[in-house]
Design a protein around this motif. Sequence first.
Motif, PDB file in Angstrom:
ATOM      1  N   ASP A 157     -43.287  -8.848 -19.945  1.00  0.00           N
ATOM      2  CA  ASP A 157     -44.313  -7.916 -19.499  1.00  0.00           C
ATOM      3  C   ASP A 157     -44.147  -7.722 -17.999  1.00  0.00           C
ATOM      4  OD1 ASP A 157     -45.525  -7.543 -21.964  1.00  0.00           O
ATOM      5  OD2 ASP A 157     -46.774  -9.327 -21.728  1.00  0.00           O
ATOM      6  N   VAL A 158     -44.370  -6.507 -17.538  1.00  0.00           N
ATOM      7  CA  VAL A 158     -44.220  -6.223 -16.121  1.00  0.00           C
ATOM      8  C   VAL A 158     -45.510  -5.643 -15.580  1.00  0.00           C
ATOM      9  CG1 VAL A 158     -43.204  -3.965 -16.639  1.00  0.00           C
ATOM     10  CG2 VAL A 158     -42.900  -4.965 -14.369  1.00  0.00           C
ATOM     11  N   LEU A 159     -45.941  -6.175 -14.449  1.00  0.00           N
ATOM     12  CA  LEU A 159     -47.118  -5.638 -13.772  1.00  0.00           C
ATOM     13  C   LEU A 159     -46.620  -4.777 -12.628  1.00  0.00           C
ATOM     14  CD1 LEU A 159     -50.189  -5.556 -13.481  1.00  0.00           C
ATOM     15  CD2 LEU A 159     -50.024  -7.482 -11.928  1.00  0.00           C
ATOM     16  N   GLY A 160     -46.924  -3.499 -12.670  1.00  0.00           N
ATOM     17  CA  GLY A 160     -46.484  -2.587 -11.622  1.00  0.00           C
ATOM     18  C   GLY A 160     -45.586  -1.511 -12.182  1.00  0.00           C
ATOM     19  N   LEU A 161     -44.544  -1.187 -11.432  1.00  0.00           N
ATOM     20  CA  LEU A 161     -43.695  -0.057 -11.796  1.00  0.00           C
ATOM     21  C   LEU A 161     -42.276  -0.500 -12.100  1.00  0.00           C
ATOM     22  CD1 LEU A 161     -44.749   2.433  -8.987  1.00  0.00           C
ATOM     23  CD2 LEU A 161     -45.703   2.227 -11.275  1.00  0.00           C
ATOM     24  N   SER A 162     -41.657   0.143 -13.081  1.00  0.00           N
ATOM     25  CA  SER A 162     -40.220   0.013 -13.269  1.00  0.00           C
ATOM     26  C   SER A 162     -39.605   1.376 -12.952  1.00  0.00           C
ATOM     27  CB  SER A 162     -39.883  -0.414 -14.702  1.00  0.00           C
ATOM     28  OG  SER A 162     -40.346   0.538 -15.626  1.00  0.00           O
ATOM     29  N   HIS A 163     -38.495   1.351 -12.251  1.00  0.00           N
ATOM     30  CA  HIS A 163     -37.907   2.594 -11.745  1.00  0.00           C
ATOM     31  C   HIS A 163     -36.396   2.470 -11.785  1.00  0.00           C
ATOM     32  CE1 HIS A 163     -37.180   5.891  -8.766  1.00  0.00           C
ATOM     33  NE2 HIS A 163     -36.195   5.101  -8.410  1.00  0.00           N
ATOM     34  N   ARG A 164     -35.731   3.451 -12.338  1.00  0.00           N
ATOM     35  CA  ARG A 164     -34.274   3.501 -12.260  1.00  0.00           C
ATOM     36  C   ARG A 164     -33.862   4.942 -11.987  1.00  0.00           C
ATOM     37  NH1 ARG A 164     -35.735   2.819 -17.493  1.00  0.00           N
ATOM     38  NH2 ARG A 164     -34.924   4.250 -19.083  1.00  0.00           N
ATOM     39  N   ARG A 165     -32.864   5.089 -11.123  1.00  0.00           N
ATOM     40  CA  ARG A 165     -32.486   6.441 -10.715  1.00  0.00           C
ATOM     41  C   ARG A 165     -31.022   6.470 -10.308  1.00  0.00           C
ATOM     42  NH1 ARG A 165     -34.927   9.832  -5.509  1.00  0.00           N
ATOM     43  NH2 ARG A 165     -34.192  11.884  -6.140  1.00  0.00           N
ATOM     44  N   THR A 166     -30.312   7.509 -10.734  1.00  0.00           N
ATOM     45  CA  THR A 166     -28.946   7.760 -10.285  1.00  0.00           C
ATOM     46  C   THR A 166     -28.952   9.117  -9.601  1.00  0.00           C
ATOM     47  OG1 THR A 166     -28.021   6.478 -12.119  1.00  0.00           O
ATOM     48  CG2 THR A 166     -26.541   7.980 -10.970  1.00  0.00           C
ATOM     49  N   LEU A 167     -28.669   9.115  -8.306  1.00  0.00           N
ATOM     50  CA  LEU A 167     -28.766  10.320  -7.491  1.00  0.00           C
ATOM     51  C   LEU A 167     -27.392  10.705  -6.968  1.00  0.00           C
ATOM     52  CD1 LEU A 167     -30.527  12.425  -5.948  1.00  0.00           C
ATOM     53  CD2 LEU A 167     -30.707  10.724  -4.101  1.00  0.00           C
ATOM     54  N   ARG A 168     -27.027  11.984  -7.143  1.00  0.00           N
ATOM     55  CA  ARG A 168     -25.744  12.482  -6.641  1.00  0.00           C
ATOM     56  C   ARG A 168     -25.951  13.218  -5.331  1.00  0.00           C
ATOM     57  NH1 ARG A 168     -21.646  16.494 -10.015  1.00  0.00           N
ATOM     58  NH2 ARG A 168     -20.137  16.871  -8.325  1.00  0.00           N
ATOM     59  N   ARG A 169     -25.231  12.769  -4.313  1.00  0.00           N
ATOM     60  CA  ARG A 169     -25.239  13.428  -3.016  1.00  0.00           C
ATOM     61  C   ARG A 169     -23.870  14.073  -2.781  1.00  0.00           C
ATOM     62  NH1 ARG A 169     -30.147  13.593  -0.120  1.00  0.00           N
ATOM     63  NH2 ARG A 169     -29.017  13.213   1.812  1.00  0.00           N
ATOM     64  N   ASP A 170     -23.709  14.735  -1.652  1.00  0.00           N
ATOM     65  CA  ASP A 170     -22.447  15.429  -1.386  1.00  0.00           C
ATOM     66  C   ASP A 170     -21.251  14.480  -1.378  1.00  0.00           C
ATOM     67  OD1 ASP A 170     -23.744  17.838  -1.215  1.00  0.00           O
ATOM     68  OD2 ASP A 170     -23.869  17.834   0.981  1.00  0.00           O
ATOM     69  N   ASN A 171     -21.441  13.293  -0.770  1.00  0.00           N
ATOM     70  CA  ASN A 171     -20.311  12.386  -0.556  1.00  0.00           C
ATOM     71  C   ASN A 171     -20.403  11.076  -1.333  1.00  0.00           C
ATOM     72  OD1 ASN A 171     -19.016  14.132   1.269  1.00  0.00           O
ATOM     73  ND2 ASN A 171     -20.277  13.376   2.967  1.00  0.00           N
ATOM     74  N   TYR A 172     -21.447  10.869  -2.091  1.00  0.00           N
ATOM     75  CA  TYR A 172     -21.593   9.587  -2.780  1.00  0.00           C
ATOM     76  C   TYR A 172     -22.606   9.693  -3.921  1.00  0.00           C
ATOM     77  CZ  TYR A 172     -25.952   9.104  -0.122  1.00  0.00           C
ATOM     78  OH  TYR A 172     -27.199   9.302   0.411  1.00  0.00           O
ATOM     79  N   ILE A 173     -22.619   8.663  -4.739  1.00  0.00           N
ATOM     80  CA  ILE A 173     -23.638   8.466  -5.769  1.00  0.00           C
ATOM     81  C   ILE A 173     -24.397   7.192  -5.418  1.00  0.00           C
ATOM     82  CG2 ILE A 173     -24.078   7.987  -8.209  1.00  0.00           C
ATOM     83  CD1 ILE A 173     -21.464   9.420  -8.858  1.00  0.00           C
ATOM     84  N   ILE A 174     -25.718   7.232  -5.494  1.00  0.00           N
ATOM     85  CA  ILE A 174     -26.522   6.030  -5.284  1.00  0.00           C
ATOM     86  C   ILE A 174     -27.334   5.771  -6.551  1.00  0.00           C
ATOM     87  CG2 ILE A 174     -28.343   7.365  -4.112  1.00  0.00           C
ATOM     88  CD1 ILE A 174     -28.963   4.763  -2.532  1.00  0.00           C
ATOM     89  N   SER A 175     -27.219   4.555  -7.060  1.00  0.00           N
ATOM     90  CA  SER A 175     -27.966   4.131  -8.241  1.00  0.00           C
ATOM     91  C   SER A 175     -28.896   2.992  -7.849  1.00  0.00           C
ATOM     92  CB  SER A 175     -27.018   3.665  -9.355  1.00  0.00           C
ATOM     93  OG  SER A 175     -26.201   4.728  -9.789  1.00  0.00           O
ATOM     94  N   THR A 176     -30.137   3.064  -8.283  1.00  0.00           N
ATOM     95  CA  THR A 176     -31.110   2.044  -7.926  1.00  0.00           C
ATOM     96  C   THR A 176     -31.929   1.642  -9.140  1.00  0.00           C
ATOM     97  OG1 THR A 176     -32.622   3.797  -7.202  1.00  0.00           O
ATOM     98  CG2 THR A 176     -31.356   2.681  -5.489  1.00  0.00           C
ATOM     99  N   LEU A 177     -32.310   0.380  -9.150  1.00  0.00           N
ATOM    100  CA  LEU A 177     -33.159  -0.165 -10.200  1.00  0.00           C
ATOM    101  C   LEU A 177     -34.227  -1.028  -9.544  1.00  0.00           C
ATOM    102  CD1 LEU A 177     -33.792  -0.914 -13.209  1.00  0.00           C
ATOM    103  CD2 LEU A 177     -32.175  -2.811 -12.922  1.00  0.00           C
ATOM    104  N   ARG A 178     -35.462  -0.828  -9.956  1.00  0.00           N
ATOM    105  CA  ARG A 178     -36.565  -1.663  -9.476  1.00  0.00           C
ATOM    106  C   ARG A 178     -37.432  -2.013 -10.672  1.00  0.00           C
ATOM    107  NH1 ARG A 178     -39.777   1.718  -5.992  1.00  0.00           N
ATOM    108  NH2 ARG A 178     -41.010   2.231  -7.821  1.00  0.00           N
ATOM    109  N   TYR A 179     -37.719  -3.286 -10.834  1.00  0.00           N
ATOM    110  CA  TYR A 179     -38.501  -3.739 -11.978  1.00  0.00           C
ATOM    111  C   TYR A 179     -39.687  -4.554 -11.473  1.00  0.00           C
ATOM    112  CZ  TYR A 179     -39.533  -5.945 -16.490  1.00  0.00           C
ATOM    113  OH  TYR A 179     -40.139  -6.377 -17.637  1.00  0.00           O
ATOM    114  N   GLY A 180     -40.878  -4.053 -11.725  1.00  0.00           N
ATOM    115  CA  GLY A 180     -42.074  -4.755 -11.271  1.00  0.00           C
ATOM    116  C   GLY A 180     -42.379  -4.493  -9.813  1.00  0.00           C
ATOM    117  N   SER A 181     -43.581  -4.819  -9.401  1.00  0.00           N
ATOM    118  CA  SER A 181     -44.046  -4.575  -8.037  1.00  0.00           C
ATOM    119  C   SER A 181     -44.383  -5.888  -7.347  1.00  0.00           C
ATOM    120  CB  SER A 181     -45.298  -3.683  -8.052  1.00  0.00           C
ATOM    121  OG  SER A 181     -45.050  -2.455  -8.679  1.00  0.00           O
ATOM    122  N   PHE A 182     -44.315  -5.879  -6.016  1.00  0.00           N
ATOM    123  CA  PHE A 182     -44.906  -6.981  -5.270  1.00  0.00           C
ATOM    124  C   PHE A 182     -46.419  -6.947  -5.496  1.00  0.00           C
ATOM    125  CE2 PHE A 182     -41.040  -6.153  -2.738  1.00  0.00           C
ATOM    126  CZ  PHE A 182     -40.494  -7.430  -2.711  1.00  0.00           C
TER     127      PHE A 182
END
Length: 299
Positions: A157-182
């Motif tokens: 069980d997670v309290l808060g937010l789960s977030h995952r995102r793959t973003l394409r920019r001109d020169n790179y790809i950034i992928s991020t994952l966040r599970y739960g909040s402080f």
Amino acid sequence: MKNYEEMTESVFHRRDTYVARQKQTRRITGIALSVAAVCLVGALTLGQSNEAPIADTLHAAPTPAQTAPTTHPSTASPVETSPTTTPPTEHGYQLTFLAHSTDAVETPLQEDIILPLIYYMDVTDTRDLTPEATEALMRQQAAELEARLMDLPDDTDVLGLSHRRTLRRDNYIISTLRYGSFQIQCEHWDEVASVRIQTTTGYGEVTAFRDATDYQLGFDITVTKLPSEDTAPLLIDWMYSNKLLEELEQDPTTPLSHFSDTITITTTYKDGTIQIHHIPIIIYEDGSISASLQTAAAF
């Protein structure tokens, strides 16, 4: 010159080899950190054997249904934890800071102890890739993030937010994952006037919220509408900012550790007492992210 299929296969092979190597390194590091933590706790227990232990059970508030744009809500049910709380200050006020560790356990942040989080960041330089290869790489990275979440225990069980995102920019790809909040737990929220939350480097922004309809986002925010129940937490999320994206656009090979940040939390009580805590956000070269707790002042 390599054709599209050869180029894509080469990129994926390099990434798979790198990821496998980093997973092995993290397993070894995790074992070492666990052993060190056990030793430290044992030493502290021996040194404080005459002190009465602190016992407390905190009940988590329900997970919000939605919050700020670009984040994805968790549908998890409330959880109950029994963390070891931070020692009271000389003024008697006690705060507890929690986060989800890499084994998906809701864990208290302890003074100067590094806690590996279920946070992840990956940056891939795409300047030498064709648009087709870049698109294929984005799909693979999105699948990898999904797989990371699927690897978590089924009963988590997670309290808060789960977030995952793959973003394409001109020169790179950034992928991020966040599970739960402080989380900030307070023994007596009715005695708190405000909580100010700041980031130090500008590479990250914070979101603070009590529920789905009441949140604030920025680099320096002050929360005055605090939880109405003492067992309810104030939730805090950290996410990369436009400043980080713009610097990576100039040089996608910038070491990820360069973007480490610090969350500073200043709690002002109604009697004038002020507590200051720092939460360093430590980003490693393999994309893993950790946090720790530092108490700066109470006056």
